[in-house]
Design a protein around this motif. Structure first.
Motif, PDB file in Angstrom:
ATOM      1  N   ALA A  11       0.862  -1.181   0.000  1.00 22.27           N
ATOM      2  CA  ALA A  11       0.000   0.000   0.000  1.00 22.27           C
ATOM      3  C   ALA A  11       0.897   1.229   0.000  1.00 22.27           C
ATOM      4  O   ALA A  11       1.901   1.278   0.713  1.00 22.27           O
ATOM      5  CB  ALA A  11      -0.907   0.003   1.220  1.00 22.27           C
ATOM      6  N   PHE A  41      -1.619  -1.470  -3.953  1.00 19.29           N
ATOM      7  CA  PHE A  41      -2.802  -0.649  -3.655  1.00 19.29           C
ATOM      8  C   PHE A  41      -2.381   0.809  -3.492  1.00 19.29           C
ATOM      9  O   PHE A  41      -1.548   1.136  -2.649  1.00 19.29           O
ATOM     10  CB  PHE A  41      -3.485  -1.132  -2.378  1.00 19.29           C
ATOM     11  CG  PHE A  41      -4.715  -0.343  -2.008  1.00 19.29           C
ATOM     12  CD1 PHE A  41      -5.934  -0.638  -2.582  1.00 19.29           C
ATOM     13  CD2 PHE A  41      -4.641   0.700  -1.093  1.00 19.29           C
ATOM     14  CE1 PHE A  41      -7.071   0.091  -2.255  1.00 19.29           C
ATOM     15  CE2 PHE A  41      -5.771   1.439  -0.758  1.00 19.29           C
ATOM     16  CZ  PHE A  41      -6.992   1.131  -1.336  1.00 19.29           C
ATOM     17  N   ILE A  46      -3.239   4.446  -2.305  1.00 17.97           N
ATOM     18  CA  ILE A  46      -4.114   5.199  -1.399  1.00 17.97           C
ATOM     19  C   ILE A  46      -4.431   6.533  -2.061  1.00 17.97           C
ATOM     20  O   ILE A  46      -3.525   7.342  -2.312  1.00 17.97           O
ATOM     21  CB  ILE A  46      -3.418   5.427  -0.043  1.00 17.97           C
ATOM     22  CG1 ILE A  46      -3.055   4.088   0.602  1.00 17.97           C
ATOM     23  CG2 ILE A  46      -4.297   6.257   0.884  1.00 17.97           C
ATOM     24  CD1 ILE A  46      -2.145   4.215   1.816  1.00 17.97           C
TER      25      ILE A  46
END
Length: 239
Positions: A67, A111, A113
Protein backbone atom coordinates in the motif's frame (compact mmCIF):
# COMPACT_ATOMS: atom_id res chain seq x y z
CA UNK A 1 -42.55 -41.36 -47.30
CA UNK A 2 -39.92 -39.37 -49.23
CA UNK A 3 -41.50 -36.14 -47.93
CA UNK A 4 -41.19 -37.37 -44.32
CA UNK A 5 -37.53 -38.38 -44.78
CA UNK A 6 -36.76 -35.04 -46.41
CA UNK A 7 -38.39 -33.18 -43.54
CA UNK A 8 -36.34 -35.15 -40.97
CA UNK A 9 -33.09 -34.42 -42.84
CA UNK A 10 -33.92 -30.70 -42.97
CA UNK A 11 -34.54 -30.59 -39.21
CA UNK A 12 -31.26 -32.42 -38.47
CA UNK A 13 -29.33 -29.95 -40.64
CA UNK A 14 -30.92 -26.98 -38.82
CA UNK A 15 -29.89 -28.33 -35.39
CA UNK A 16 -26.31 -28.95 -36.54
CA UNK A 17 -25.99 -25.29 -37.57
CA UNK A 18 -27.25 -24.13 -34.17
CA UNK A 19 -24.41 -25.99 -32.44
CA UNK A 20 -21.84 -23.82 -34.28
CA UNK A 21 -23.17 -20.48 -32.99
CA UNK A 22 -20.41 -18.02 -31.84
CA UNK A 23 -22.17 -17.74 -28.46
CA UNK A 24 -21.31 -21.34 -27.68
CA UNK A 25 -17.53 -20.89 -28.02
CA UNK A 26 -15.45 -21.38 -24.84
CA UNK A 27 -14.68 -18.20 -22.92
CA UNK A 28 -17.16 -16.04 -24.80
CA UNK A 29 -18.62 -14.84 -21.49
CA UNK A 30 -15.28 -13.14 -20.59
CA UNK A 31 -13.63 -12.16 -23.86
CA UNK A 32 -11.06 -9.88 -22.21
CA UNK A 33 -9.94 -12.32 -19.53
CA UNK A 34 -11.14 -10.10 -16.66
CA UNK A 35 -8.50 -9.84 -13.93
CA UNK A 36 -9.63 -10.17 -10.32
CA UNK A 37 -8.17 -7.68 -7.86
CA UNK A 38 -7.49 -8.09 -4.16
CA UNK A 39 -9.19 -4.84 -3.28
CA UNK A 40 -11.97 -2.78 -4.75
CA UNK A 41 -15.07 -0.73 -4.13
CA UNK A 42 -18.31 -0.71 -6.14
CA UNK A 43 -17.73 1.10 -9.40
CA UNK A 44 -19.71 4.12 -10.67
CA UNK A 45 -22.70 3.88 -12.96
CA UNK A 46 -22.15 3.98 -16.70
CA UNK A 47 -23.26 7.61 -16.77
CA UNK A 48 -20.74 8.68 -14.10
CA UNK A 49 -17.42 7.59 -15.58
CA UNK A 50 -15.62 10.72 -14.37
CA UNK A 51 -15.77 9.43 -10.78
CA UNK A 52 -14.30 6.02 -11.60
CA UNK A 53 -11.54 4.99 -9.23
CA UNK A 54 -8.35 3.21 -10.23
CA UNK A 55 -8.69 -0.43 -9.14
CA UNK A 56 -5.88 -1.96 -7.12
CA UNK A 57 -3.58 -4.28 -9.04
CA UNK A 58 -2.51 -7.75 -8.02
CA UNK A 59 0.35 -9.79 -9.40
CA UNK A 60 -0.83 -13.35 -8.80
CA UNK A 61 -1.91 -14.81 -5.46
CA UNK A 62 0.06 -13.48 -2.51
CA UNK A 63 -0.27 -12.76 1.20
CA UNK A 64 1.70 -9.53 0.71
CA UNK A 65 0.07 -6.11 0.29
CA UNK A 66 2.01 -3.08 -0.95
CA UNK A 67 0.00 0.00 0.00
CA UNK A 68 1.39 3.41 -0.87
CA UNK A 69 0.48 7.09 -1.01
CA UNK A 70 1.95 9.18 -3.82
CA UNK A 71 1.38 12.84 -4.61
CA UNK A 72 1.44 11.89 -8.30
CA UNK A 73 -1.66 9.69 -7.76
CA UNK A 74 -3.41 12.38 -5.72
CA UNK A 75 -2.89 15.62 -7.63
CA UNK A 76 -4.88 17.65 -10.11
CA UNK A 77 -2.43 18.89 -12.73
CA UNK A 78 -3.23 22.54 -13.48
CA UNK A 79 -1.18 23.91 -16.37
CA UNK A 80 2.55 23.28 -16.52
CA UNK A 81 4.32 21.74 -13.55
CA UNK A 82 7.80 22.75 -12.47
CA UNK A 83 9.36 19.28 -12.36
CA UNK A 84 12.47 20.67 -10.69
CA UNK A 85 10.58 22.24 -7.80
CA UNK A 86 7.97 19.45 -7.57
CA UNK A 87 9.48 16.24 -9.01
CA UNK A 88 7.24 13.91 -6.99
CA UNK A 89 4.01 15.24 -8.53
CA UNK A 90 4.83 14.01 -12.04
CA UNK A 91 4.17 10.37 -12.90
CA UNK A 92 5.67 8.11 -11.83
CA UNK A 93 5.93 9.76 -8.44
CA UNK A 94 8.82 8.91 -6.14
CA UNK A 95 6.81 6.64 -3.85
CA UNK A 96 4.86 5.17 -6.75
CA UNK A 97 8.11 4.10 -8.35
CA UNK A 98 9.46 2.63 -5.11
CA UNK A 99 6.25 0.67 -4.65
CA UNK A 100 6.56 -0.72 -8.17
CA UNK A 101 10.03 -2.03 -7.43
CA UNK A 102 8.81 -3.64 -4.21
CA UNK A 103 6.07 -5.39 -6.17
CA UNK A 104 8.56 -6.65 -8.76
CA UNK A 105 10.63 -8.31 -6.04
CA UNK A 106 7.84 -9.64 -3.79
CA UNK A 107 4.93 -10.32 -6.18
CA UNK A 108 2.55 -8.64 -3.73
CA UNK A 109 -0.73 -6.87 -4.43
CA UNK A 110 -0.36 -3.16 -5.17
CA UNK A 111 -2.80 -0.65 -3.65
CA UNK A 112 -2.68 3.11 -4.24
CA UNK A 113 -4.11 5.20 -1.40
CA UNK A 114 -6.10 7.97 -3.08
CA UNK A 115 -8.26 10.78 -1.71
CA UNK A 116 -11.66 11.74 -3.08
CA UNK A 117 -10.58 15.40 -3.26
CA UNK A 118 -7.18 15.52 -5.00
CA UNK A 119 -4.48 17.95 -3.93
CA UNK A 120 -3.19 20.77 -6.07
CA UNK A 121 -0.08 20.17 -8.15
CA UNK A 122 1.14 23.58 -7.00
CA UNK A 123 3.65 23.12 -4.17
CA UNK A 124 2.50 26.09 -2.07
CA UNK A 125 -1.20 25.24 -2.38
CA UNK A 126 -0.55 21.60 -1.52
CA UNK A 127 1.57 22.67 1.45
CA UNK A 128 -1.18 24.94 2.75
CA UNK A 129 -3.80 22.20 2.57
CA UNK A 130 -1.54 19.51 4.04
CA UNK A 131 -0.60 21.76 6.95
CA UNK A 132 -4.26 22.57 7.51
CA UNK A 133 -5.15 18.85 7.60
CA UNK A 134 -2.38 18.21 10.11
CA UNK A 135 -3.45 21.11 12.32
CA UNK A 136 -7.02 19.79 12.35
CA UNK A 137 -5.91 16.15 12.75
CA UNK A 138 -8.09 15.49 9.70
CA UNK A 139 -8.74 12.13 8.05
CA UNK A 140 -9.31 12.75 4.31
CA UNK A 141 -11.88 10.51 2.65
CA UNK A 142 -10.47 7.82 0.36
CA UNK A 143 -11.75 6.52 -2.97
CA UNK A 144 -11.26 2.79 -2.31
CA UNK A 145 -10.65 0.28 0.43
CA UNK A 146 -9.11 -3.15 0.88
CA UNK A 147 -11.98 -5.61 1.19
CA UNK A 148 -9.87 -8.65 2.14
CA UNK A 149 -7.25 -7.19 4.45
CA UNK A 150 -7.45 -10.28 6.65
CA UNK A 151 -5.85 -12.33 3.85
CA UNK A 152 -2.59 -10.37 4.02
CA UNK A 153 0.06 -11.29 6.60
CA UNK A 154 2.71 -8.84 5.40
CA UNK A 155 2.21 -5.15 4.62
CA UNK A 156 4.68 -2.89 2.84
CA UNK A 157 3.63 0.72 3.41
CA UNK A 158 5.13 3.49 1.29
CA UNK A 159 4.67 7.22 1.76
CA UNK A 160 6.40 10.61 1.45
CA UNK A 161 7.33 12.70 4.48
CA UNK A 162 4.76 15.45 4.15
CA UNK A 163 5.95 18.34 6.25
CA UNK A 164 7.35 16.44 9.23
CA UNK A 165 4.91 13.55 9.30
CA UNK A 166 2.97 10.96 7.35
CA UNK A 167 0.26 12.29 5.01
CA UNK A 168 -3.05 12.38 6.84
CA UNK A 169 -4.57 10.26 4.07
CA UNK A 170 -2.21 7.45 5.11
CA UNK A 171 -3.66 7.62 8.62
CA UNK A 172 -7.17 7.49 7.11
CA UNK A 173 -6.17 4.26 5.41
CA UNK A 174 -4.51 2.67 8.44
CA UNK A 175 -7.32 3.41 10.87
CA UNK A 176 -9.83 1.56 8.71
CA UNK A 177 -8.31 -1.85 9.50
CA UNK A 178 -7.04 -4.10 12.25
CA UNK A 179 -3.34 -4.80 11.68
CA UNK A 180 -2.85 -6.82 14.84
CA UNK A 181 -0.18 -9.47 14.36
CA UNK A 182 0.71 -8.37 10.82
CA UNK A 183 4.31 -7.79 9.80
CA UNK A 184 4.78 -4.24 8.48
CA UNK A 185 7.70 -2.75 6.55
CA UNK A 186 7.93 0.97 5.81
CA UNK A 187 9.54 2.77 2.88
CA UNK A 188 9.66 6.53 2.59
CA UNK A 189 10.77 9.30 0.23
CA UNK A 190 11.67 12.56 1.96
CA UNK A 191 13.47 15.87 1.77
CA UNK A 192 15.88 17.31 4.30
CA UNK A 193 13.50 16.48 7.16
CA UNK A 194 14.18 12.75 6.91
CA UNK A 195 11.55 10.52 8.50
CA UNK A 196 10.65 13.25 11.04
CA UNK A 197 7.56 12.19 13.03
CA UNK A 198 6.14 9.93 10.32
CA UNK A 199 7.02 6.63 11.99
CA UNK A 200 5.44 7.75 15.27
CA UNK A 201 2.29 8.80 13.35
CA UNK A 202 2.07 5.36 11.73
CA UNK A 203 2.74 3.39 14.91
CA UNK A 204 -0.07 5.23 16.68
CA UNK A 205 -2.46 4.32 13.85
CA UNK A 206 -1.45 0.62 13.73
CA UNK A 207 -1.76 -0.70 17.28
CA UNK A 208 -0.82 -4.36 17.53
CA UNK A 209 1.14 -4.43 14.28
CA UNK A 210 4.74 -5.63 14.17
CA UNK A 211 6.45 -2.66 12.50
CA UNK A 212 10.04 -3.41 11.53
CA UNK A 213 12.81 -1.07 12.65
CA UNK A 214 14.48 -1.72 9.28
CA UNK A 215 12.97 1.17 7.33
CA UNK A 216 13.92 2.09 3.78
CA UNK A 217 14.18 5.84 3.34
CA UNK A 218 15.64 7.81 0.49
CA UNK A 219 16.15 11.47 -0.28
CA UNK A 220 13.58 12.52 -2.88
CA UNK A 221 16.20 13.60 -5.43
CA UNK A 222 17.75 10.12 -5.31
CA UNK A 223 14.50 8.13 -5.38
CA UNK A 224 14.45 7.60 -9.15
CA UNK A 225 17.91 5.99 -9.08
CA UNK A 226 17.44 3.86 -5.96
CA UNK A 227 16.24 0.59 -7.49
CA UNK A 228 19.37 -1.33 -6.48
CA UNK A 229 19.19 0.13 -2.97
CA UNK A 230 15.62 -1.00 -2.45
CA UNK A 231 16.44 -4.42 -3.88
CA UNK A 232 19.27 -4.72 -1.33
CA UNK A 233 16.86 -3.71 1.43
CA UNK A 234 14.38 -6.36 0.37
CA UNK A 235 17.18 -8.94 0.29
CA UNK A 236 17.98 -8.03 3.91
CA UNK A 237 14.33 -8.66 4.74
CA UNK A 238 14.46 -12.09 3.08
CA UNK A 239 12.82 -11.28 -0.27
Amino acid sequence: MKKVIGLLLALAFTFSLGGCSPESSEGSGNPQGQETSATEEPGPSAGNAAEETTPPQQDGESDILIAYFSWADNAVIDGEVDVVASPSVTSPGNVQQLAGWVQEETGGALFSIQVTEPYSSDWDECLERANGERAENARPELTASVENMESYDTIFLGYPNWWYGAPMAVLSFLEDYDFSGKQVYLFCSHGTGGLANSVEDIRASMPGANISENIFDVYEENAASSQEDIQSWLTELGY
